[in-house]
Design a protein around this motif. Sequence first.
Motif, PDB file in Angstrom:
ATOM      1  N   PRO A   1       0.831  -1.217   0.000  1.00 31.20           N
ATOM      2  CA  PRO A   1       0.000   0.000   0.000  1.00 31.20           C
ATOM      3  C   PRO A   1       0.861   1.260   0.000  1.00 31.20           C
ATOM      4  O   PRO A   1       2.089   1.193   0.126  1.00 31.20           O
ATOM      5  N   ALA A   2       0.204   2.393  -0.095  1.00 31.26           N
ATOM      6  CA  ALA A   2       0.893   3.685  -0.031  1.00 31.26           C
ATOM      7  C   ALA A   2       1.522   3.860   1.348  1.00 31.26           C
ATOM      8  O   ALA A   2       1.080   3.263   2.333  1.00 31.26           O
ATOM      9  N   SER A   3       2.525   4.691   1.396  1.00 24.89           N
ATOM     10  CA  SER A   3       3.214   4.966   2.648  1.00 24.89           C
ATOM     11  C   SER A   3       2.256   5.531   3.689  1.00 24.89           C
ATOM     12  O   SER A   3       1.423   6.377   3.379  1.00 24.89           O
ATOM     13  N   PRO A   4       2.365   5.070   4.934  1.00 25.98           N
ATOM     14  CA  PRO A   4       1.479   5.578   5.984  1.00 25.98           C
ATOM     15  C   PRO A   4       1.731   7.062   6.253  1.00 25.98           C
ATOM     16  O   PRO A   4       2.863   7.532   6.209  1.00 25.98           O
ATOM     17  N   VAL A   5       0.671   7.769   6.547  1.00 28.20           N
ATOM     18  CA  VAL A   5       0.744   9.192   6.856  1.00 28.20           C
ATOM     19  C   VAL A   5       0.879   9.338   8.373  1.00 28.20           C
ATOM     20  O   VAL A   5       0.080   8.774   9.122  1.00 28.20           O
ATOM     21  N   PRO A   6       1.890  10.075   8.845  1.00 26.43           N
ATOM     22  CA  PRO A   6       2.042  10.263  10.297  1.00 26.43           C
ATOM     23  C   PRO A   6       0.785  10.869  10.918  1.00 26.43           C
ATOM     24  O   PRO A   6       0.126  11.726  10.326  1.00 26.43           O
ATOM     25  N   GLN A   7       0.477  10.425  12.116  1.00 23.10           N
ATOM     26  CA  GLN A   7      -0.689  10.903  12.850  1.00 23.10           C
ATOM     27  C   GLN A   7      -0.286  11.933  13.910  1.00 23.10           C
ATOM     28  O   GLN A   7      -1.045  12.206  14.827  1.00 23.10           O
ATOM     29  N   GLY A   8       0.909  12.472  13.774  1.00 23.75           N
ATOM     30  CA  GLY A   8       1.429  13.459  14.719  1.00 23.75           C
ATOM     31  C   GLY A   8       2.720  14.038  14.163  1.00 23.75           C
ATOM     32  O   GLY A   8       3.011  13.920  12.974  1.00 23.75           O
ATOM     33  N   ARG A   9       3.532  14.627  15.039  1.00 25.28           N
ATOM     34  CA  ARG A   9       4.783  15.265  14.632  1.00 25.28           C
ATOM     35  C   ARG A   9       5.942  14.279  14.708  1.00 25.28           C
ATOM     36  O   ARG A   9       6.711  14.274  15.676  1.00 25.28           O
ATOM     37  N   TYR A  10       6.046  13.432  13.707  1.00 24.21           N
ATOM     38  CA  TYR A  10       7.132  12.462  13.595  1.00 24.21           C
ATOM     39  C   TYR A  10       7.230  12.031  12.145  1.00 24.21           C
ATOM     40  O   TYR A  10       6.359  12.352  11.335  1.00 24.21           O
ATOM     41  N   VAL A  11       8.271  11.305  11.804  1.00 18.48           N
ATOM     42  CA  VAL A  11       8.414  10.746  10.462  1.00 18.48           C
ATOM     43  C   VAL A  11       8.124   9.255  10.540  1.00 18.48           C
ATOM     44  O   VAL A  11       8.308   8.634  11.584  1.00 18.48           O
ATOM     45  N   PRO A  12       7.659   8.657   9.441  1.00 15.70           N
ATOM     46  CA  PRO A  12       7.309   7.235   9.470  1.00 15.70           C
ATOM     47  C   PRO A  12       8.497   6.300   9.709  1.00 15.70           C
ATOM     48  O   PRO A  12       8.340   5.251  10.319  1.00 15.70           O
ATOM     49  N   ALA A  13       9.685   6.692   9.216  1.00 15.28           N
ATOM     50  CA  ALA A  13      10.869   5.849   9.402  1.00 15.28           C
ATOM     51  C   ALA A  13      12.120   6.668   9.142  1.00 15.28           C
ATOM     52  O   ALA A  13      12.077   7.658   8.404  1.00 15.28           O
ATOM     53  N   VAL A  14      13.229   6.235   9.739  1.00 19.02           N
ATOM     54  CA  VAL A  14      14.524   6.869   9.514  1.00 19.02           C
ATOM     55  C   VAL A  14      15.585   5.805   9.289  1.00 19.02           C
ATOM     56  O   VAL A  14      15.487   4.696   9.812  1.00 19.02           O
ATOM     57  N   VAL A  15      16.591   6.178   8.505  1.00 16.98           N
ATOM     58  CA  VAL A  15      17.738   5.312   8.239  1.00 16.98           C
ATOM     59  C   VAL A  15      18.939   5.861   8.992  1.00 16.98           C
ATOM     60  O   VAL A  15      19.246   7.053   8.889  1.00 16.98           O
ATOM     61  N   VAL A  16      19.606   4.988   9.766  1.00 12.31           N
ATOM     62  CA  VAL A  16      20.802   5.357  10.518  1.00 12.31           C
ATOM     63  C   VAL A  16      21.783   4.190  10.487  1.00 12.31           C
ATOM     64  O   VAL A  16      21.428   3.075  10.893  1.00 12.31           O
ATOM     65  N   ASP A  17      22.977   4.440   9.988  1.00  8.84           N
ATOM     66  CA  ASP A  17      24.064   3.444  10.033  1.00  8.84           C
ATOM     67  C   ASP A  17      23.661   2.059   9.530  1.00  8.84           C
ATOM     68  O   ASP A  17      23.915   1.058  10.186  1.00  8.84           O
ATOM     69  N   GLY A  18      23.014   2.002   8.388  1.00  6.02           N
ATOM     70  CA  GLY A  18      22.680   0.723   7.779  1.00  6.02           C
ATOM     71  C   GLY A  18      21.446   0.039   8.332  1.00  6.02           C
ATOM     72  O   GLY A  18      21.142  -1.094   7.956  1.00  6.02           O
ATOM     73  N   LEU A  19      20.746   0.718   9.222  1.00  9.72           N
ATOM     74  CA  LEU A  19      19.500   0.190   9.772  1.00  9.72           C
ATOM     75  C   LEU A  19      18.374   1.165   9.464  1.00  9.72           C
ATOM     76  O   LEU A  19      18.592   2.370   9.365  1.00  9.72           O
ATOM     77  N   VAL A  20      17.164   0.642   9.337  1.00 15.13           N
ATOM     78  CA  VAL A  20      15.991   1.493   9.182  1.00 15.13           C
ATOM     79  C   VAL A  20      15.043   1.189  10.339  1.00 15.13           C
ATOM     80  O   VAL A  20      14.818   0.025  10.677  1.00 15.13           O
ATOM     81  N   TYR A  21      14.549   2.247  10.956  1.00 13.46           N
ATOM     82  CA  TYR A  21      13.690   2.166  12.124  1.00 13.46           C
ATOM     83  C   TYR A  21      12.324   2.735  11.765  1.00 13.46           C
ATOM     84  O   TYR A  21      12.232   3.884  11.330  1.00 13.46           O
ATOM     85  N   SER A  22      11.270   1.973  11.981  1.00 20.13           N
ATOM     86  CA  SER A  22       9.924   2.516  11.745  1.00 20.13           C
ATOM     87  C   SER A  22       9.380   3.124  13.023  1.00 20.13           C
ATOM     88  O   SER A  22       9.753   2.735  14.134  1.00 20.13           O
ATOM     89  N   ALA A  23       8.476   4.070  12.835  1.00 17.52           N
ATOM     90  CA  ALA A  23       7.665   4.544  13.955  1.00 17.52           C
ATOM     91  C   ALA A  23       6.676   3.433  14.297  1.00 17.52           C
ATOM     92  O   ALA A  23       6.532   2.460  13.550  1.00 17.52           O
ATOM     93  N   GLY A  24       5.987   3.580  15.392  1.00 18.78           N
ATOM     94  CA  GLY A  24       4.930   2.629  15.711  1.00 18.78           C
ATOM     95  C   GLY A  24       3.791   2.775  14.716  1.00 18.78           C
ATOM     96  O   GLY A  24       3.330   3.885  14.462  1.00 18.78           O
ATOM     97  N   MET A  25       3.386   1.668  14.119  1.00 21.87           N
ATOM     98  CA  MET A  25       2.333   1.680  13.095  1.00 21.87           C
ATOM     99  C   MET A  25       1.115   0.909  13.587  1.00 21.87           C
ATOM    100  O   MET A  25       1.228  -0.208  14.093  1.00 21.87           O
ATOM    101  N   THR A  26      -0.035   1.527  13.428  1.00 20.44           N
ATOM    102  CA  THR A  26      -1.305   0.920  13.805  1.00 20.44           C
ATOM    103  C   THR A  26      -1.988   0.363  12.549  1.00 20.44           C
ATOM    104  O   THR A  26      -1.524   0.604  11.430  1.00 20.44           O
ATOM    105  N   PRO A  27      -3.078  -0.379  12.707  1.00 20.24           N
ATOM    106  CA  PRO A  27      -3.746  -0.976  11.546  1.00 20.24           C
ATOM    107  C   PRO A  27      -4.585   0.046  10.777  1.00 20.24           C
ATOM    108  O   PRO A  27      -5.812   0.111  10.915  1.00 20.24           O
ATOM    109  N   ARG A  28      -3.913   0.847   9.984  1.00 18.91           N
ATOM    110  CA  ARG A  28      -4.585   1.890   9.198  1.00 18.91           C
ATOM    111  C   ARG A  28      -4.505   1.564   7.712  1.00 18.91           C
ATOM    112  O   ARG A  28      -3.493   1.062   7.238  1.00 18.91           O
ATOM    113  N   ARG A  29      -5.584   1.882   7.038  1.00 24.38           N
ATOM    114  CA  ARG A  29      -5.625   1.856   5.574  1.00 24.38           C
ATOM    115  C   ARG A  29      -6.131   3.221   5.141  1.00 24.38           C
ATOM    116  O   ARG A  29      -7.149   3.691   5.670  1.00 24.38           O
ATOM    117  N   ASP A  30      -5.414   3.837   4.219  1.00 22.63           N
ATOM    118  CA  ASP A  30      -5.782   5.176   3.754  1.00 22.63           C
ATOM    119  C   ASP A  30      -5.945   6.141   4.924  1.00 22.63           C
ATOM    120  O   ASP A  30      -6.848   6.977   4.937  1.00 22.63           O
TER     121      ASP A  30
END
Length: 142
Positions: free
Chosen positions: A5-34
């Motif tokens: 699906p399309a990339s999740p839209v943040p529900q607050g002041r944060y980014v969905p994921a970040v890349v640091v030193d060869g790792l990618v970290y997601s924010a907490g994701m809930t069961p959302r569609r659209d």
Amino acid sequence: MSDLPASPVPQGRYVPAVVVDGLVYSAGMTPRRDGRLVLTGLVGAEVDLRAAADAAGISAVNALVACADAAGGLDRIVRGVRMTVYVACADGFTALSAVADGASAVLAERLGEDALPVRAAVGVRALPGGAPVEVELIAVLR
């Protein structure tokens, strides 16, 4: 894999994921569609085990999409490293691992069984918007 699906839209002041030193970290994701929760309620009260596991799968897909978008594509993800599955549950509900298996099943389907991360399943009182589950994912990149 193009059926993600399309990339999740943040529900607050944060980014969905970040890349640091060869790792990618997601924010907490809930069961959302659209951008909308597909399910709310406490697992073991308003939400049964099967629906909670399905919701965990949707949350895991959202986490995977966020990671893939931040990393520049799903093909850059080598494997999961760690996944935390939070379950908003009624007092006495202890089948947390069975709920988290819904998230693990999705990752195994998308990345392969050998790419599964270590995992924690944690029972909590409440999650954002009344979601029954929330998934965080850390993955290693090529």
